[in-house]
Design an enzyme around this catalytic site. Structure first.
Site, PDB file in Angstrom:
ATOM      1  N   ARG A 123       0.796  -1.220   0.000  1.00  8.32           N
ATOM      2  CA  ARG A 123       0.000   0.000   0.000  1.00  8.32           C
ATOM      3  C   ARG A 123       0.836   1.282   0.000  1.00  8.32           C
ATOM      4  O   ARG A 123       0.265   2.362   0.093  1.00  8.32           O
ATOM      5  CB  ARG A 123      -0.967  -0.024   1.187  1.00  8.32           C
ATOM      6  N   THR A 168       2.381  -4.937   4.707  1.00  6.85           N
ATOM      7  CA  THR A 168       1.655  -4.546   3.499  1.00  6.85           C
ATOM      8  C   THR A 168       1.394  -3.042   3.471  1.00  6.85           C
ATOM      9  O   THR A 168       1.138  -2.483   2.411  1.00  6.85           O
ATOM     10  CB  THR A 168       0.308  -5.279   3.403  1.00  6.85           C
ATOM     11  N   GLY A 184      -2.399  -7.169   9.511  1.00  6.13           N
ATOM     12  CA  GLY A 184      -3.438  -8.073   9.982  1.00  6.13           C
ATOM     13  C   GLY A 184      -3.542  -8.316  11.471  1.00  6.13           C
ATOM     14  O   GLY A 184      -2.539  -8.481  12.151  1.00  6.13           O
ATOM     15  N   ASN A 251      -7.618  -5.352  15.267  1.00  7.64           N
ATOM     16  CA  ASN A 251      -8.448  -6.199  16.116  1.00  7.64           C
ATOM     17  C   ASN A 251      -7.649  -7.304  16.802  1.00  7.64           C
ATOM     18  O   ASN A 251      -6.566  -7.680  16.343  1.00  7.64           O
ATOM     19  CB  ASN A 251      -9.540  -6.848  15.276  1.00  7.64           C
ATOM     20  N   ASP A 302     -14.431  -7.012  14.590  1.00  5.33           N
ATOM     21  CA  ASP A 302     -13.457  -6.605  13.578  1.00  5.33           C
ATOM     22  C   ASP A 302     -13.727  -5.201  13.062  1.00  5.33           C
ATOM     23  O   ASP A 302     -13.678  -4.937  11.866  1.00  5.33           O
ATOM     24  CB  ASP A 302     -13.407  -7.588  12.404  1.00  5.33           C
ATOM     25  N   LYS A 326     -13.258   1.677  11.808  1.00  2.00           N
ATOM     26  CA  LYS A 326     -14.001   0.783  10.916  1.00  2.00           C
ATOM     27  C   LYS A 326     -15.456   0.580  11.335  1.00  2.00           C
ATOM     28  O   LYS A 326     -16.292   0.181  10.528  1.00  2.00           O
ATOM     29  CB  LYS A 326     -13.303  -0.581  10.845  1.00  2.00           C
ATOM     30  N   TRP A 388     -10.086   1.253   4.929  1.00  2.90           N
ATOM     31  CA  TRP A 388      -8.782   1.868   5.152  1.00  2.90           C
ATOM     32  C   TRP A 388      -8.495   3.006   4.174  1.00  2.90           C
ATOM     33  O   TRP A 388      -7.498   3.704   4.325  1.00  2.90           O
ATOM     34  CB  TRP A 388      -7.671   0.819   5.064  1.00  2.90           C
TER      35      TRP A 388
END
Length: 560
Positions: A123, A168, A184, A251, A302, A326, A388
């Site tokens: 990203r 990432t 993650g 999370n 999440d 989120k 995101w």
């Protein structure tokens, strides 16, 4: 080993340092969020509401091997555009012509990549001290020479072959330190955030988002901190006045818990699970925790806080930080200590709580689940009321522009046991399927809001949620790349659409504006295929069923 290519570079790049990033160079895009203020705003106005109808493609670049599409945020310094593709492929291009100056393609652990659910997209990168900093999905951080693309150092930060996770998201450069968080929250590990010396690549510090302090460890019952998840997978920002890195954490694992209302003492991870689903302030020099606010104690949905957007605003003598979550709520903090100043909902379909107290941030009327099928759909969907992709604050209009997502999901909670041997395995704790909201169809919307109060000025509705970041400019423009592959330009004051053009592929990455050779450009990445965009074809049909997968292109626009 790596593949590299170099062509004579343009004039020597202006040194990028902390002061320059903080000031926000008008002609450049020097960090993921544009500047440390994180406005995603360009003060350029050569392209404006009066002439945007004359916008056309200036050049394109195809990075190749765009598995899971393109999700990167380009960077620009002194007329050179830098960006990353899947597998951390990294490019430096002449910003006016698209001519390749150099490229760098690292050799990665393909066996590891095949085991990861999140990879191999990248990203973005960071720049500073004449270097470009890029993370990889196999746990390494590179420092590349900005002029040549030559690797100056490489540091292995995570044992990804064992823990499965890597990087990432983009790093942030500040005061000689490169800060990057692991991907993650669904993996049974402890979500490290690293501070690395920009000059040498040596690790300076590491902060664990799961039980990173003695007090935090007490919020994880039954030693669940050992496999607690966490991670800060998107870049935060830097407050130069207080020497503080602001970062969001993801999370806990498993994602979904079966403890029900007794989550403090029972289930997979008893307790509040600090510092997951939190915003944290770290000293950039030492990595020591200065303050935090846990937005969702014991997150069972999440709806984590790793969205990396921290908009730094000053109003009426107060210093604020605006942070989307989120869950679909927007949190407003005091910049000094993350004290909650307000909380307001961006989206309509929220039922994981009845509300969040706007003065304290306390969750009111939370839904906690036991094992089995959940009777009523959970809202929002796992993709979040906010994803995101970054919004934009325009200081000229005073409006904060943000994409909201109206969708829900059917959920079945399943008891799981963390798997760490021989390699860590994904730990979800549920099966789920996208579902429409109780009041009708799934859709997305672009809102123009007051960032502090949440008061809405106007809204533009989309048939499916846009997944890309947006950009506002001093030309009274707001650029929105949608999921169908169309780039829209709106009047930033009224929301009226002024121009659009199809890029041929769905957007799920970044968009920036810059100048090269005295001319303003708008650069956007296109290419679908990520974890969230994978849901579009089965749920929405065309054009997503026919949309090419695992392809990507950088499209750059200028005036005729």
């Amino acid at each position: 080993m790596a593949i590299g290519a170099a062509i004579a570079a343009p004039a020597a790049a202006q040194p990028v340092d902390t002061a320059l990033i903080d000031a926000g160079s008008a002609n450049d895009w020097l960090t993921y969020h544009g500047s440390y203020k994180s406005y995603h705003y360009s003060p350029l106005d050569q392209i404006n509401a009066g002439n945007v109808r004359d916008l056309e493609i200036a050049w394109i670049h195809v990075p190749g091997r765009s598995t899971r599409g393109l999700q990167s945020m380009p960077l620009v310094a002194d007329g050179v555009l830098y960006y990353t593709g899947s597998y951390s492929r990294t490019f430096a291009l002449d910003g006016a012509t698209g001519k390749v100056i150099w490229s760098y393609i690292p050799e990665l652990d393909e066996t590891l990549i095949a085991r990861q659910t999140h990879s191999p997209y990248n990203r973005g990168a960071a720049i500073g001290e004449g270097k470009m900093f890029v993370g990889t999905v196999d746990g390494r951080l590179f420092g590349l020479d900005m002029k040549t693309g030559k690797p100056l150092w490489e540091t292995k930060l995570i044992n990804s072959q064992k823990l499965t996770v890597g990087f990432t998201g983009a790093p942030v450069y500040a005061k000689g330190v490169v800060v990057i968080g692991a991907q993650g929250g669904e993996w049974p590990y402890r979500g490290p955030i690293f501070g690395v010396d920009a000059a040498t690549g040596q690790k300076k510090w590491e902060f664990l988002t799961v039980a990173g302090t003695d007090d935090a460890m007490k919020t994880w019952g039954a030693d669940s901190w050992r496999t607690g998840g966490g991670g800060g997978w998107m870049p935060g920002t830097f407050d130069t006045a207080s020497n503080t890195i602001w970062w969001g954490t993801s999370n806990p694992a498993p994602l979904y818990d079966w403890s029900g209302a007794d989550y403090k003492t029972s289930g997979a991870r008893p307790g509040d699970n600090l510092y997951t689903s939190s915003v944290i302030g770290l000293d950039v020099d030492t990595g020591k925790l200065k303050f935090y606010h846990q937005e969702l104690p014991h997150d069972a949905w999440d709806f984590d806080s790793a969205v990396g957007e921290f908009v730094m605003l000053d109003r009426d003598g107060k210093h604020y930080v605006v942070h989307p979550n989120k869950s679909g709520f927007i949190f407003v903090y005091d910049r000094a200590d993350a004290k909650v100043e307000n909380v307001w909902p961006l989206v309509k379909n929220i039922n994981f709580v009845k509300t969040i107290d706007p003065k304290t941030g306390e969750l009111i009327g939370r839904r906690d689940f036991q094992a089995g099928k959940v009777a009523e759909p959970l809202c929002p969907f796992i993709g979040g009321g906010v994803s995101w992709n970054s919004g934009s604050y325009n200081p000229a209009t005073g409006m904060y522009y943000k994409i909201g997502q109206e969708w829900c999901m059917n959920l079945e909670v399943v008891k799981t046991t963390p798997v760490t041997e021989p390699q860590a395995q994904l730990n979800l704790g549920a099966t789920f399927k996208m579902a429409p909201p109780p009041d009708g169809q799934i859709y997305g919307h672009l809102d123009a809001r007051d960032p502090i109060t949440g008061a809405k000025k106007w809204e533009v509705r989309f048939p499916e949620p846009p997944l890309a970041s947006i950009l506002s400019t001093a030309g009274n423009l707001l650029f929105v790349p949608d999921s169908r592959g169309v780039l829209h330009a709106y009047n930033a004051t009224t929301g009226a659409e002024l121009w659009s053009h199809s890029d041929g592929l769905g957007h799920q990455g970044g968009i920036v504006s810059y100048t090269a050779g005295g001319k303003q450009y708008v650069a956007v990445v296109a290419g679908f295929g990520g974890m969230l965009s994978d849901e579009f074809a089965p749920n929405f049909g065309e054009p997503y069923k026919s949309m090419p997968r695992d392809e990507g292109v950088l499209v750059v626009y200028s005036l005729k």
